[in-house]
Design a protein around this motif. Structure first.
Motif, PDB file in Angstrom:
ATOM      1  N   LEU A 271     -11.013  -0.436  -6.795  1.00 57.97           N
ATOM      2  CA  LEU A 271      -9.615  -0.709  -6.477  1.00 57.97           C
ATOM      3  C   LEU A 271      -9.474  -1.459  -5.159  1.00 57.97           C
ATOM      4  O   LEU A 271      -8.718  -2.427  -5.053  1.00 57.97           O
TER       5      LEU A 271
ATOM      6  N   SER B 183      -5.735   8.246 -13.641  1.00 56.78           N
ATOM      7  CA  SER B 183      -4.398   8.201 -14.232  1.00 56.78           C
ATOM      8  C   SER B 183      -3.719   9.562 -14.091  1.00 56.78           C
ATOM      9  O   SER B 183      -4.360  10.570 -13.746  1.00 56.78           O
TER      10      SER B 183
ATOM     11  N   ASP C  79      -3.205  -4.636  -6.509  1.00 54.84           N
ATOM     12  CA  ASP C  79      -2.860  -3.495  -7.331  1.00 54.84           C
ATOM     13  C   ASP C  79      -2.277  -3.982  -8.642  1.00 54.84           C
ATOM     14  O   ASP C  79      -2.170  -5.175  -8.897  1.00 54.84           O
ATOM     15  N   GLN C  80      -1.891  -3.042  -9.469  1.00 48.93           N
ATOM     16  CA  GLN C  80      -1.216  -3.426 -10.690  1.00 48.93           C
ATOM     17  C   GLN C  80       0.110  -4.086 -10.351  1.00 48.93           C
ATOM     18  O   GLN C  80       0.764  -3.751  -9.366  1.00 48.93           O
TER      19      GLN C  80
ATOM     20  N   GLN D 288      -1.859   6.173  -2.321  1.00 50.12           N
ATOM     21  CA  GLN D 288      -2.847   5.255  -2.880  1.00 50.12           C
ATOM     22  C   GLN D 288      -4.126   5.976  -3.278  1.00 50.12           C
ATOM     23  O   GLN D 288      -4.836   5.544  -4.193  1.00 50.12           O
TER      24      GLN D 288
ATOM     25  N   THR E 219       0.830  -1.186   0.000  1.00 47.45           N
ATOM     26  CA  THR E 219       0.000   0.000   0.000  1.00 47.45           C
ATOM     27  C   THR E 219       0.871   1.243   0.000  1.00 47.45           C
ATOM     28  O   THR E 219       1.756   1.401   0.846  1.00 47.45           O
ATOM     29  N   SER E 220       0.619   2.133  -0.926  1.00 44.07           N
ATOM     30  CA  SER E 220       1.411   3.348  -1.066  1.00 44.07           C
ATOM     31  C   SER E 220       0.801   4.473  -0.253  1.00 44.07           C
ATOM     32  O   SER E 220      -0.410   4.495   0.017  1.00 44.07           O
TER      33      SER E 220
ATOM     34  N   ALA F 261      -4.621   6.722  -6.967  1.00 41.79           N
ATOM     35  CA  ALA F 261      -4.677   5.620  -7.931  1.00 41.79           C
ATOM     36  C   ALA F 261      -5.946   5.597  -8.790  1.00 41.79           C
ATOM     37  O   ALA F 261      -5.882   5.158  -9.942  1.00 41.79           O
TER      38      ALA F 261
ATOM     39  N   SER G 140      -8.263  -0.785 -13.845  1.00 36.02           N
ATOM     40  CA  SER G 140      -7.229   0.150 -14.264  1.00 36.02           C
ATOM     41  C   SER G 140      -7.703   1.556 -13.940  1.00 36.02           C
ATOM     42  O   SER G 140      -8.911   1.817 -13.868  1.00 36.02           O
ATOM     43  N   PRO G 141      -6.786   2.498 -13.727  1.00 33.94           N
ATOM     44  CA  PRO G 141      -7.184   3.866 -13.396  1.00 33.94           C
ATOM     45  C   PRO G 141      -7.983   4.489 -14.531  1.00 33.94           C
ATOM     46  O   PRO G 141      -7.772   4.191 -15.709  1.00 33.94           O
TER      47      PRO G 141
END
Length: 449
Positions: A221, A130, A227-228, A124, A120-121, A127, A375-376
């Motif tokens: 998400l 894009s 995640d990707q 996040q 996890t960023s 996300a 996907s974003p």
């Protein structure tokens, strides 16, 4: 195997046991290759017997210069055919004859789903959209605030005396008004002019739709479970240090990286060669076990990895596939049977039988594969919102110019002057910074009589 005819050449047909190409079911074998062999035998009218290759290998050159595996048995005429996921390579083509490929494949990366997922960023929350979408949103916000400022300056309804009165929609207030609408908090200053109301209404509608799209994307998400992938390409694989990677020992994939001049491919080979005792695997079952139980990425034939991912839902494939190649049936060098096999395979392909067998044996039972397609949201998905906003901003500015033109025309009639000169004065008066007027309002005792 033997072929029907006056002098049938009876001999074994070599077939490696590997899911789903050939699998033991009691005393019988079944699988993609078995179905393919049966279809070819009916088309070419021959009978066959099946034998498992002794060393359970596909075929490579040993240090002594001899071929191992299925290729070796065909070369030594211990078998007439080798039907298996046998990759067609230049080295193998020199010692045996291959049919037309019955499956197309390449080299891909397969690894465990959770080991491939990013942690996890801290960012996040960005996300759902894009980078292009966030950039477009920033530009839309600044343009809206600019149009709001211009319309409020131009419209006579937003101030009574432009020479003495400070307009409520200054640059700072316009930026604050736009930010308040974007966060659904509203603003202290409410517009009075029609032009400004058009801009604010379009901006409010834009922000509501945008926030709804953000919440929906962010929810998708969070519920997707991953995640990707951080491993998108072979370059990503060689740059990281957390995940080990390897391939089948002595396989065509191993020799592909060994002989490749690509710097990234050479880095893959050097890594594997230095750690060959514990990153190379002997068969696909060992590759699956290591990928499932540890942080291990298996580099191998993409079509075989498709099956592994279909059968093991906690495995996933990276997007990049390199080294396009095909699987073919191997026969003795110069054998006339190779051409007959090629024609039969082409007929099966044209009739759709090969596609049927592919779908039959690569069927998946994983239910969550659709969630992995998250996907974003990009500019294409939000293009309609930006278009509506652009039309609204343009309309608002045009209405503000029309409002100012009407006032200028009325003033020109009263003062018996040119409408253009009055219009120019009005614009100059509204955009000129009047420090003296502001100081006079703040210090009325300094006003000269």
């Amino acid at each position: 195997m033997y072929i029907r005819g006056p002098s049938p050449n009876q001999g074994p047909q070599v077939l490696g046991v590997e899911d789903p190409y050939a699998m033991a079911r009691g005393t019988e074998l079944e699988g993609f290759c078995m179905d393919l062999l049966e279809a070819i035998s009916k088309m070419l009218h021959f009978n066959y017997t099946v034998k498992i290759v002794k060393d359970r290998r596909y075929g490579a050159v040993s240090p002594g210069g001899n071929w191992t595996g299925m290729i070796g048995e065909v070369v030594r005429q211990e078998a007439d055919l080798a039907v298996a996921p046998l990759t067609i390579t230049a080295a193998r083509e020199e010692v045996v004859s291959f049919s037309t490929p019955f499956l197309q494949t390449g080299i891909g990366i397969m690894l465990r789903r959770d080991s491939a997922s990013r942690g996890t960023s801290l960012f996040q929350f960005l996300a759902p959209f894009s980078k292009e979408a966030w950039t477009g949103l920033l530009i839309a916000y600044l343009l809206t605030c600019l149009c709001l400022f211009l319309a409020a300056r131009l419209s006579p309804c937003e101030w009574n005396e432009p020479g003495n009165e400070e307009n409520r929609f200054t640059c700072l207030n316009s930026l604050w008004f736009g930010a308040g609408a974007l966060t659904l908090q509203g603003a202290a200053h409410q517009p009075k002019a029609l032009s400004v109301r058009i801009i604010t209404a379009v901006w409010w509608a834009f922000t509501i739709a945008l926030l709804a799209a953000y919440v929906a994307s962010f929810t998708a998400l969070l519920t997707s479970g991953n995640d990707q992938l951080p491993i998108q390409t072979f370059e990503d694989l060689v740059k990281q240090r957390e995940i080990q990677y390897g391939m089948l020992d002595g396989s065509s994939t191993f020799h592909f990286f060994k002989n490749s001049k690509n710097p990234i491919h050479q880095m893959v080979y050097e890594y594997v060669d230095k750690r060959r005792d514990y990153v190379l695997v002997k068969n696909s079952q060992e590759a699956i076990r290591r990928a499932v139980e540890s942080n291990y990425a298996f580099i191998g034939e993409s079509v075989s990895q498709d099956l592994m991912v279909a059968r093991h839902c906690n495995l996933v494939k990276a997007p990049e596939v390199i080294g396009a190649r095909g699987y073919g049936v191997a026969t003795a060098k110069g054998s006339p049977l190779a051409r007959k096999l090629s024609i039969a395979i082409l007929k099966l392909s044209e009739s759709g039988d090969l596609d049927y067998l592919r779908n039959k044996w690569w069927e998946t039972s994983c239910l969550h594969t659709g969630q992995d397609r998250w996907s974003p949201l990009g500019p294409q998905a939000l293009g309609g919102l930006f278009l509506v906003l652009a039309v609204g901003l343009t309309l608002g500015v045009i209405v503000a110019v029309v409002e100012l033109s009407n006032k200028s025309r009325n003033t020109a009639e009263q003062k018996k002057r040119s409408c253009c000169s009055i219009f120019t004065e009005e614009i100059s008066q509204r955009f000129r910074i009047r420090e003296e007027a502001r100081q006079n309002r703040e210090n009325p005792e300094k006003i000269k009589p």
